[in-house]
Design an enzyme around this catalytic site. Sequence first.
Site, short mmCIF file in Angstrom:
data_model
loop_
_atom_site.label_atom_id
_atom_site.label_comp_id
_atom_site.label_asym_id
_atom_site.label_seq_id
_atom_site.Cartn_x
_atom_site.Cartn_y
_atom_site.Cartn_z
N LYS A 1 74.55 44.49 2.61
CA LYS A 1 74.63 43.70 1.38
C LYS A 1 75.09 42.29 1.77
O LYS A 1 75.99 42.15 2.62
CB LYS A 1 75.63 44.36 0.42
CG LYS A 1 75.75 43.66 -0.93
CD LYS A 1 76.68 44.44 -1.87
CE LYS A 1 76.72 43.83 -3.26
NZ LYS A 1 77.58 44.58 -4.19
N SER B 1 75.60 45.88 -8.64
CA SER B 1 75.14 44.65 -8.02
C SER B 1 74.48 44.86 -6.66
O SER B 1 73.82 43.96 -6.17
CB SER B 1 76.32 43.70 -7.85
OG SER B 1 77.28 44.25 -6.96
N SER C 1 79.02 49.25 -8.57
CA SER C 1 77.90 48.60 -7.88
C SER C 1 77.26 49.38 -6.75
O SER C 1 76.24 48.95 -6.21
CB SER C 1 78.33 47.24 -7.34
OG SER C 1 78.28 46.31 -8.38
N1 GLN Z 1 78.63 45.95 -13.14
C1 GLN Z 1 79.99 45.66 -12.85
C2 GLN Z 1 80.26 44.19 -13.00
O1 GLN Z 1 79.39 43.49 -13.32
C3 GLN Z 1 80.36 46.15 -11.49
C4 GLN Z 1 80.00 45.24 -10.40
C5 GLN Z 1 80.45 45.71 -9.07
O2 GLN Z 1 80.83 46.87 -8.91
N2 GLN Z 1 80.46 44.80 -8.12
O3 GLN Z 1 81.34 43.73 -12.80
#
Ligand code: GLN
Length: 484
Positions: free
Chosen positions: A76, A151, A175
């Site tokens: 990532k 994400s 994410s």
């Molecule tokens: N969807 C969540 C957010 O937007 C989690 C994102 C994540 O785990 N990095 O914060």
Amino acid sequence: MQFNGIKQISEALKSKAISVQELHDFYQAKVEKHAENLNCLINKTPQLAQQQIKQAQSLIDSGSGNLLTGIPLVHKDLFCTKGIKTTCGSRMLENFVAPYDATVVDNLNQAGMVTLAKANMDEFAMGSSNENSYFGAVKNPWDLNRVPGGSSGGSAACVAAGLVPVATGSDTGGSIRQPAALCGITGIKPTYGRNSRYGMVAFASSLDQAGVFARTAEDCALVLSQMCGFDAKDSTSAQVDKEDFSQNLNQSIKGMKIGVVPEWMETLPESIRTQTQQSIDTLKNMGAQLVEIKLPTAHLAVSAYYVIAPAECSSNLSRFDGIRYGHQCDNPKDLNDLYVRSRTEGFGEEVKRRIMVGTWALSAGFYDAYYRKAQKIRRLISEDFARAFALVDVIAAPVSPEVAFEFNAKKDPVSMYQADIYTIPSSLAGLPCMSIPIGLVDKLPVGLQLIGNNLQESKILNMAHQFQQETDFHHLIAEGFAHE
Ligand code: GLN
């Protein structure tokens, strides 16, 4: 060629049935064929790959490699990689080259893994759909009109499409689990503190945690074991011994107690509920015992998270000032203009929204009403889990209230935030949790979440692996992406 997981690939490398270069070329060909269309990568790393191929082959030739030696992966793009761009999906860091490797990257490099590319992601890991990437949205291999989740959507799409056997991800509020579920693969986030956050671009430091995507729980266990460990460079790194998470995989789950939260099941749409219930019944038929549990404060988790995470983000992202890192605007009039324009140009809409919400929630006069209250809720949620884990070994839960949705389906940010209702509670409590594929609804993948008590990664991995011995859902591949 047909590869069935890391162990099998590793045997082929050890027996010299295939060289590290040939293995790389096999996956690289798939990257060339599909990556652009899926938009799952931000930068490819061919020079690094060539270097690592040589190192891996000599480790294997000298008999000193391990199971991961020579295995290709993508990272990532929020893990710093020395000498290679780390963009975090943002214009702010479009040309940022890290001077060092993240500890997680370093640990995997030590094993001789081969890095093919940096994967696309929501900007600064904020999002649940990958639509917030400065480099454009990633497409879901199961339906190119739909999101892969976020994400870590680029990492998940890469594994789901078979471009690599393994990818790293990070999970702050879901994410890893949510994109794993929406792409039909396995993904795990370990206990907060298991992995070093050193060299991971920070979003919400009290929640951020690195983890892995792979097809199977076994592969996740093998890679996670190599990633984790105490690191003096991260003050929140857990001072616990390194663990081999693959050790208990073959244990029977007979007699294990699985907690189920009835309210969570009831709120699911029927098709996903049926699928989820069937997978829990499978675990029951394998000898596990189901126990109804209560998490009375969990329904407040999304509200608390969307105060705490933005608050931490507003503080973390203040370092991007146009001077020390990243994007700098042209011809600033004065210092203030430099700050304002560099940040205005460098950050996308969602990131700005969170910086503003977080700054506001931390400001004098509002701190007690929002931030402090959110922290209290966080504590109550942790206590709910602690009470539940006095009764059960593992909690089985949904991952996402829906299957992969279409692009632009959630224009209102709050509706996007609500996609995280089942993943955020365990994040706030810092618990290890994972998603495993449990079949398709409307031809799209659904995941089951397994949540473990603190530091009990091996328990959820054991249950996941046993489930995958009984079922074939983890073998399902989207049409057009099967290995030739
Ligand atoms: N969807 C969540 C957010 O937007 C989690 C994102 C994540 O785990 N990095 O914060």
